[in-house]
Write an enzyme that holds these catalytic residues in place. Structure first.
Site, PDB file in Angstrom:
ATOM      1  N   GLU A   1      70.864  34.217  57.338  1.00  0.00           N
ATOM      2  CA  GLU A   1      69.531  32.791  58.047  1.00  0.00           C
ATOM      3  C   GLU A   1      69.693  30.949  56.859  1.00  0.00           C
ATOM      4  O   GLU A   1      69.600  31.977  56.105  1.00  0.00           O
ATOM      5  CB  GLU A   1      68.692  33.338  57.738  1.00  0.00           C
ATOM      6  CG  GLU A   1      67.594  32.693  58.801  1.00  0.00           C
ATOM      7  CD  GLU A   1      66.119  34.173  59.311  1.00  0.00           C
ATOM      8  OE1 GLU A   1      66.160  34.760  58.570  1.00  0.00           O
ATOM      9  OE2 GLU A   1      65.549  32.629  59.590  1.00  0.00           O
TER      10      GLU A   1
ATOM     11  N   ARG B   1      69.954  46.388  48.144  1.00  0.00           N
ATOM     12  CA  ARG B   1      70.059  45.286  47.108  1.00  0.00           C
ATOM     13  C   ARG B   1      69.802  45.208  46.370  1.00  0.00           C
ATOM     14  O   ARG B   1      69.322  46.316  45.562  1.00  0.00           O
ATOM     15  CB  ARG B   1      68.932  44.450  48.533  1.00  0.00           C
ATOM     16  CG  ARG B   1      67.585  45.029  47.992  1.00  0.00           C
ATOM     17  CD  ARG B   1      66.418  43.901  47.942  1.00  0.00           C
ATOM     18  NE  ARG B   1      66.461  43.665  49.808  1.00  0.00           N
ATOM     19  CZ  ARG B   1      66.825  42.236  49.954  1.00  0.00           C
ATOM     20  NH1 ARG B   1      66.551  41.517  49.683  1.00  0.00           N
ATOM     21  NH2 ARG B   1      67.006  41.856  52.084  1.00  0.00           N
TER      22      ARG B   1
ATOM     23  N   LYS C   1      63.806  34.797  50.070  1.00  0.00           N
ATOM     24  CA  LYS C   1      64.232  33.225  49.808  1.00  0.00           C
ATOM     25  C   LYS C   1      62.905  33.017  49.642  1.00  0.00           C
ATOM     26  O   LYS C   1      62.681  31.930  49.608  1.00  0.00           O
ATOM     27  CB  LYS C   1      64.978  33.460  51.081  1.00  0.00           C
ATOM     28  CG  LYS C   1      65.890  32.790  50.989  1.00  0.00           C
ATOM     29  CD  LYS C   1      66.617  32.983  52.439  1.00  0.00           C
ATOM     30  CE  LYS C   1      67.588  33.809  52.772  1.00  0.00           C
ATOM     31  NZ  LYS C   1      68.125  33.155  54.238  1.00  0.00           N
TER      32      LYS C   1
HETATM   33  P1  ATP Z   1      64.654  36.842  52.248  1.00  0.00           P
HETATM   34  O1  ATP Z   1      64.824  38.684  53.199  1.00  0.00           O
HETATM   35  O2  ATP Z   1      64.510  37.312  51.779  1.00  0.00           O
HETATM   36  O3  ATP Z   1      64.476  36.231  52.795  1.00  0.00           O
HETATM   37  P2  ATP Z   1      67.141  37.813  53.689  1.00  0.00           P
HETATM   38  O4  ATP Z   1      68.106  39.035  53.139  1.00  0.00           O
HETATM   39  O5  ATP Z   1      66.435  38.049  54.825  1.00  0.00           O
HETATM   40  O6  ATP Z   1      66.521  37.185  52.503  1.00  0.00           O
HETATM   41  P3  ATP Z   1      69.981  36.341  55.624  1.00  0.00           P
HETATM   42  O7  ATP Z   1      70.425  35.269  55.280  1.00  0.00           O
HETATM   43  O8  ATP Z   1      69.461  37.106  56.297  1.00  0.00           O
HETATM   44  O9  ATP Z   1      68.601  36.557  53.867  1.00  0.00           O
HETATM   45  O10 ATP Z   1      70.764  37.533  54.075  1.00  0.00           O
HETATM   46  C1  ATP Z   1      72.084  37.750  55.009  1.00  0.00           C
HETATM   47  C2  ATP Z   1      72.846  38.846  54.539  1.00  0.00           C
HETATM   48  O11 ATP Z   1      72.359  39.144  52.861  1.00  0.00           O
HETATM   49  C3  ATP Z   1      71.962  39.976  55.683  1.00  0.00           C
HETATM   50  O12 ATP Z   1      73.078  41.179  55.531  1.00  0.00           O
HETATM   51  C4  ATP Z   1      71.440  40.840  53.328  1.00  0.00           C
HETATM   52  O13 ATP Z   1      70.673  41.819  54.042  1.00  0.00           O
HETATM   53  C5  ATP Z   1      71.714  40.191  52.578  1.00  0.00           C
HETATM   54  N1  ATP Z   1      71.168  40.529  51.304  1.00  0.00           N
HETATM   55  C6  ATP Z   1      70.307  39.384  51.251  1.00  0.00           C
HETATM   56  N2  ATP Z   1      69.294  39.798  50.085  1.00  0.00           N
HETATM   57  C7  ATP Z   1      69.852  40.477  49.413  1.00  0.00           C
HETATM   58  C8  ATP Z   1      70.213  40.914  48.469  1.00  0.00           C
HETATM   59  N3  ATP Z   1      69.082  41.094  47.652  1.00  0.00           N
HETATM   60  N4  ATP Z   1      70.976  41.968  47.940  1.00  0.00           N
HETATM   61  C9  ATP Z   1      72.120  42.329  49.081  1.00  0.00           C
HETATM   62  N5  ATP Z   1      72.091  41.872  50.060  1.00  0.00           N
HETATM   63  C10 ATP Z   1      70.916  40.894  50.388  1.00  0.00           C
HETATM   64 MG    MG Z   2      67.575  38.434  56.398  1.00  0.00          MG
END
Ligand code: ATP
Ligand code: MG
Length: 574
Positions: free
Chosen positions: A50, A280, A290
């Site tokens: 995102e 994760r 984030k």
């Molecule tokens: P946040 O919840 O902190 O805003 P997010 O997971 O929503 O982060 P995205 O941009 O939606 O952020 O993430 C893109 C991809 O990265 C998704 O498939 C998500 O599952 C993966 N991802 C995010 N954080 C992690 C992590 N700590 N470890 C592994 N994969 C991750």
């Molecule tokens: Mg997300």
């Protein structure tokens, strides 16, 4: 790889690259699918960030897996921006994310997409569901929505609008799209099962009204699809086969399949996309949310998303991390279904492994003590050859100037040394790295008795640091020419947080309670003149001190700034 770990699967079809890597359950699933007839070239994954912030090391784990699984099978991986929420999404993050993925060496070819590319199609699927009696427009407030949905273990209560006639829902939905209603007034909901033990299946929202301009579609839309609806259908539109995401989406998986199976896209599919979930990455002393990283930036607690203390790839790049180290780390931690806390020490271990191979060596003095060479002419400069990287001959050599006055580290001299102190002491000889054997003749002190200067002699026959007659010296110390050295600033970083597990804070605590007040110390240092042209990102080892890189934003060639990437040895637990 131990083939007997998964003896039930035939693995002949697996690429050599994959079979040389450690097995994990995602590799296992793909190998099984291939054994069952999937053409490896059809393995198609996607990375769906995102664009509401910069990528962090957790995202790197995700996209190393997405791109990695495609690459090792000769398949494809799409980059798809999940931009269904106009609130926080920005074009600058799109650019930053592309740069970060490229930095780790991955490429999406001509397959860069946005969920917003599919807004028309997704809208069409929503109308299909309404027409099939599988979706309805609902007027419950968000609070009522929650109340009706109920709790696990007890059936939910159907919305009073659940049996709204198809025509009426269609009309309301079109008017939602036309902008006739206010935010929150109506939502479109899938009609699935209010008795499902899985709350996500209790008539989830599909579309909501949001009167917000979108970074790409502008004001064309005032209704936006929910993630659960947009994600699976975008996967289906793009022909994704393995949709890999994090564990929290496991409970959404029935919904993922339901939307695909209940819209016309299912008839066009060559291969039904499947969602697989992995744990994760949580890293000790590191915060990965984030939203909270965004807060650190907004409140100027750090110097932007690329502050070298941030766990963002932009920050790590600025700090001097190498793509190799990050990829090795992502491979080393593996992929599991269990949430756990990975030691930061493991990431730093992978980093040191790579830096030792690639870092150019240089000399810098952090706590200078002046040394005057008694038997050296004033103004005479000897340009000595210094090896750039003992691990890599092709890195060549450079010149280091030797002059009458030099600086050594204060800690490398002791007037009254304990046993086993092999560095400089009165009347004792040490080797100056790449230069000469040097003997201390006299210690100059101020009125308080502090050592302010040493008078030494060198042995001209030991040029290059080689023994002229087989005599040995025990210690080798680094130095810089006092006349030729440049001043620079070293940024000495520690972890941003003092608490190991930042993913699980004590009740009532704020993450900012654990900010490390010592996360940055600035130190004025003296560096050898060749470092004037050090390129940001080029790994350096200041010999006997730590790994550094020139900062990409701060400093000038007259006064460079260096970021400490990592110390030479693991200092945890000391
Ligand atoms: P946040 O919840 O902190 O805003 P997010 O997971 O929503 O982060 P995205 O941009 O939606 O952020 O993430 C893109 C991809 O990265 C998704 O498939 C998500 O599952 C993966 N991802 C995010 N954080 C992690 C992590 N700590 N470890 C592994 N994969 C991750
Ligand atoms: Mg997300």
């Amino acid at each position: 790889m131990k083939a007997n770990l998964w003896a039930n699967y035939t693995i002949e079809n697996m690429s050599e690259e994959a079979s040389n890597k450690p097995m994990h359950f995602i590799r296992q699933i793909i190998a099984r699918d291939i054994a069952n007839g999937l053409d490896p070239k059809d393995v198609h994954t996607r990375f769906p960030p995102e664009p509401n912030g910069c990528l962090h090391i957790g995202h790197a784990k995700a996209f190393c897996l997405d791109f990695g699984m495609a690459l090792e099978n000769g398949g494809k991986c799409n980059l798809r921006f999940d931009d269904t929420n106009p609130d926080k999404e920005e074009t600058r993050f799109v650019e930053a994310i592309k740069e970060d993925v490229h930095w780790l060496g991955f490429d999406w070819g001509d397959r860069m997409y946005y969920a917003s590319d599919y807004f028309d199609q997704l809208y069409g699927f929503a109308e299909e569901l309404i027409l099939a009696g599988k979706a309805y427009v609902c007027t419950l407030s968000p609070e009522e929505f929650k109340q009706y949905r109920g709790v696990p273990g007890q059936p939910g209560k159907p919305s009073p609008h659940r049996d709204r006639p198809i025509e009426e829902s269609l009309d309301l939905f079109r008017r939602m799209k036309a902008g006739e209603f206010e935010e929150g007034q109506y939502v479109l909901r899938a009609k699935i099962d209010m008795n499902s033990p899985n709350l996500h299946m209790r008539d989830p929202a599909i579309y909501r009204i949001k009167k917000e301009a979108h970074h790409r579609t502008g004001t064309k839309w005032c209704i936006y699809p929910m993630y659960d609806f947009a994600h699976c259908l975008s996967d289906a539109i793009e022909g994704i086969t393995h949709s890999i995401c994090t564990l929290e989406f496991e409970v959404h998986r029935p919904l993922y399949d339901w939307f695909i199976d209940n819209t016309s896209i299912v008839k066009k599919l060559k291969i039904h996309p499947r969602q697989y979930e992995f744990a994760r990455l949580n890293l000790s002393y590191t915060m990965m949310s984030k939203r909270k990283l965004q807060q650190l930036v907004a409140e100027k607690i750090v110097d932007g998303w690329d502050d070298p203390r941030m766990p963002t790839l932009a920050g790590m790049r600025r700090r001097g991390y190498t793509p190799r180290a990050i990829k090795d780390f992502c491979e080393a931690i593996g992929v599991t279904k269990f949430n756990s806390l990975t030691e930061l020490a493991l990431l730093e271990h992978c980093l040191r492994q790579d830096l030792n191979k690639v870092a150019l060596r240089a000399m810098a003095v952090f706590d200078p003590l002046e040394v005057e060479i008694e038997n050296w002419d004033e103004g005479k400069v000897d340009d000595l050859d210094a090896v750039n990287n003992p691990e890599d001959e092709s890195a060549g050599t450079r010149k280091v100037p030797f002059t009458k006055r030099i600086y050594i580290e204060r800690a490398d001299f002791m007037e009254n040394p304990p046993k086993k102190f092999f560095r400089l002491t009165p009347n004792n000889e040490v080797r100056l790295r790449y230069a000469y054997f040097m003997k201390c003749k006299e210690v100059v002190k101020d009125s308080q008795g502090n050592v302010v200067k040493l008078i030494c002699t060198i042995d001209p026959a030991s040029r290059g640091g080689n023994s002229p007659d087989g005599r040995k010296v025990k210690g080798t110390i680094h130095w810089v020419s006092a006349d030729k050295a440049l001043k620079a600033t070293a940024m000495l970083y520690e972890t941003l947080f003092t608490r190991a597990d930042m993913s699980d804070l004590p009740e009532g605590a704020d993450f900012k309670d654990f900010l490390n007040p010592n996360s940055l110390t600035k130190k004025e240092i003296l560096i050898e003149p060749s470092l004037k042209d050090a390129k940001p990102g080029q790994p350096l080892q200041f010999e006997r001190i730590a790994y550094f890189t020139a900062d990409a934003k701060l400093g000038t060639s007259q006064h460079p700034v260096f970021n400490r990437t990592v110390e030479l040895k693991d200092s945890y637990g000391k």
